[in-house]
Design an enzyme around this catalytic site. Structure first.
Site, PDB file in Angstrom:
ATOM      1  N   ASP A 124      25.768 -37.704  22.780  1.00  0.00           N
ATOM      2  CA  ASP A 124      25.781 -37.218  24.162  1.00  0.00           C
ATOM      3  C   ASP A 124      26.251 -35.758  24.121  1.00  0.00           C
ATOM      4  OD1 ASP A 124      25.793 -37.281  27.046  1.00  0.00           O
ATOM      5  OD2 ASP A 124      27.958 -37.485  26.986  1.00  0.00           O
ATOM      6  N   SER A 125      26.176 -35.101  25.283  1.00  0.00           N
ATOM      7  CA  SER A 125      26.687 -33.735  25.366  1.00  0.00           C
ATOM      8  C   SER A 125      28.217 -33.704  25.266  1.00  0.00           C
ATOM      9  CB  SER A 125      26.252 -33.113  26.697  1.00  0.00           C
ATOM     10  OG  SER A 125      26.773 -33.888  27.761  1.00  0.00           O
TER      11      SER A 125
ATOM     12  N   CYS B  80      22.523 -40.077  26.666  1.00  0.00           N
ATOM     13  CA  CYS B  80      22.563 -38.951  27.598  1.00  0.00           C
ATOM     14  C   CYS B  80      21.272 -38.994  28.406  1.00  0.00           C
ATOM     15  CB  CYS B  80      22.651 -37.651  26.802  1.00  0.00           C
ATOM     16  SG  CYS B  80      22.536 -36.178  27.804  1.00  0.00           S
TER      17      CYS B  80
ATOM     18  N   GLU C 114      34.929 -34.988  32.334  1.00  0.00           N
ATOM     19  CA  GLU C 114      35.450 -34.375  31.103  1.00  0.00           C
ATOM     20  C   GLU C 114      36.939 -34.041  31.267  1.00  0.00           C
ATOM     21  OE1 GLU C 114      33.874 -33.244  28.041  1.00  0.00           O
ATOM     22  OE2 GLU C 114      32.058 -34.360  28.518  1.00  0.00           O
TER      23      GLU C 114
ATOM     24  N   CYS D 186      23.648 -40.670  34.772  1.00  0.00           N
ATOM     25  CA  CYS D 186      24.336 -39.752  33.859  1.00  0.00           C
ATOM     26  C   CYS D 186      25.458 -40.567  33.229  1.00  0.00           C
ATOM     27  CB  CYS D 186      24.906 -38.552  34.615  1.00  0.00           C
ATOM     28  SG  CYS D 186      25.999 -37.531  33.595  1.00  0.00           S
TER      29      CYS D 186
ATOM     30  N   HIS E 117      28.178 -39.802  32.031  1.00  0.00           N
ATOM     31  CA  HIS E 117      29.556 -39.425  32.415  1.00  0.00           C
ATOM     32  C   HIS E 117      30.002 -40.175  33.675  1.00  0.00           C
ATOM     33  CE1 HIS E 117      29.094 -36.007  29.673  1.00  0.00           C
ATOM     34  NE2 HIS E 117      30.355 -35.672  29.892  1.00  0.00           N
TER      35      HIS E 117
HETATM   36  N1  DGL Z   1      26.133 -37.324  30.001  1.00  0.00           N
HETATM   37  C1  DGL Z   1      24.950 -36.603  30.174  1.00  0.00           C
HETATM   38  C2  DGL Z   1      23.871 -37.334  30.915  1.00  0.00           C
HETATM   39  O1  DGL Z   1      23.834 -38.555  30.864  1.00  0.00           O
HETATM   40  C3  DGL Z   1      24.945 -35.112  30.347  1.00  0.00           C
HETATM   41  C4  DGL Z   1      25.948 -34.447  31.201  1.00  0.00           C
HETATM   42  C5  DGL Z   1      25.854 -32.954  31.008  1.00  0.00           C
HETATM   43  O2  DGL Z   1      26.095 -32.522  29.887  1.00  0.00           O
HETATM   44  O3  DGL Z   1      25.516 -32.237  31.961  1.00  0.00           O
HETATM   45  O4  DGL Z   1      23.027 -36.743  31.525  1.00  0.00           O
END
Ligand code: DGL
Length: 267
Positions: free
Chosen positions: A10-11, A73, A152, A184, A186
């Site tokens: 993931d990012s 992600c 985050e 997402c 996150h």
């Molecule tokens: N967690 C990521 C997603 O599912 C990316 C969040 C990001 O880096 O902007 O899209």
């Protein structure tokens, strides 16, 4: 049987919400996780940049001898998965298709909200796949970029998170949706706050469980499951060290892991 590890990336910390479900569903598997903490967020970046970053990550994971890769992600899954599949000869499991499956299993009134990063919403991938499966479903999409830095930062449920959720979600509430997809990885970290804001009548859907299930099916079908002869290991890598990663690891996986830092630009 195949005892090589599963690669997950993931990012940043978002993919840990998917890693958690994979550990639950496939407890014998070894895991190598990469979080691109130096270059998060991906959601505000172009498709070309997201594809370039994800190819670097895949090259890195391949040096760890992974047998399959979970693209944990949505931004990468909706923008770059085809390019990854064309470039590398390894099974990839993204989160978008499992997310669509969860939506189809959940909605009753066929009015669905999708929240995600700007790049995920801009790709239109969720809407397309949902309509391919059922053209009578109405999809209402809303980018919620600020949920990523809140997650985050570990600000899951404070005043700033609540106010942000209200500003983003008001519009979806007025659309009469009965299902809200967290598009997402996150966002599940803010699930409580999102749930309180959107209200009890709306079911919140997280693709993580169906993603883990999709992986299980692929490994089983190809006789690639770990034989369970050794205690599994979970190893974490990041592109920049932050103590936040360890904190969120502890919150999500209920265990302390110290990530190793690697220079992802070399790959
Ligand atoms: N967690 C990521 C997603 O599912 C990316 C969040 C990001 O880096 O902007 O899209």
């Amino acid at each position: 049987m195949d005892n090589r590890p599963i690669g997950i990336f993931d990012s940043g910390v978002g993919g840990l919400t998917v890693a958690k479900e994979i550990i639950k569903t496939l407890p014998n598997e070894n895991i190598v996780y990469f979080g691109d903490t130096a270059r998060v967020p991906y959601g505000a970046k172009s498709k070309d940049v997201v594809t370039k970053y994800s190819k670097q990550i895949v090259r890195f994971l391949l040096t760890k001898n992974v047998k399959a890769i979970i693209v944990a992600c949505n931004t990468v899954s909706s923008n770059s998965l085809d390019a990854l599949r064309r470039t590398f000869d390894i099974p990839f499991i993204g989160v978008v298709e499992p997310g669509v499956k969860s939506v189809l299993e959940t909605t009753k009134n066929k009015r669905v909200g999708i929240i995600g990063t700007e790049a995920t919403i801009r790709s239109g991938m969720y809407g397309r796949l949902i309509h391919d499966a059922d053209s009578t479903i109405e999809v209402f999409s809303k980018p919620c970029p600020l949920f990523v830095p809140l997650a985050e930062e570990g600000w899951y449920d404070n005043d700033v998170a609540r106010m942000t959720a209200e500003l983003y979600l008001d519009e979806l509430i007025s659309c009469g949706i009965d299902t809200l997809l967290l598009g997402c990885t996150h966002y599940p970290l803010l699930k409580h706050c999102i749930g309180e804001t959107i209200g009890e009548a709306v079911k919140i859907v997280d693709p993580a469980k169906n993603t883990a299930e999709a992986l299980r099916i692929i490994l089983e079908k190809n006789n690639m499951l770990n034989d369970g002869s050794e205690k599994p290991t979970n190893i974490f890598y990041v592109s920049d060290i932050t103590d936040k990663f360890e904190k969120i690891c502890l919150k999500t996986l209920k265990k302390t892991y110290t990530p190793a830092k690697i220079d992802i630009e070399k790959y």
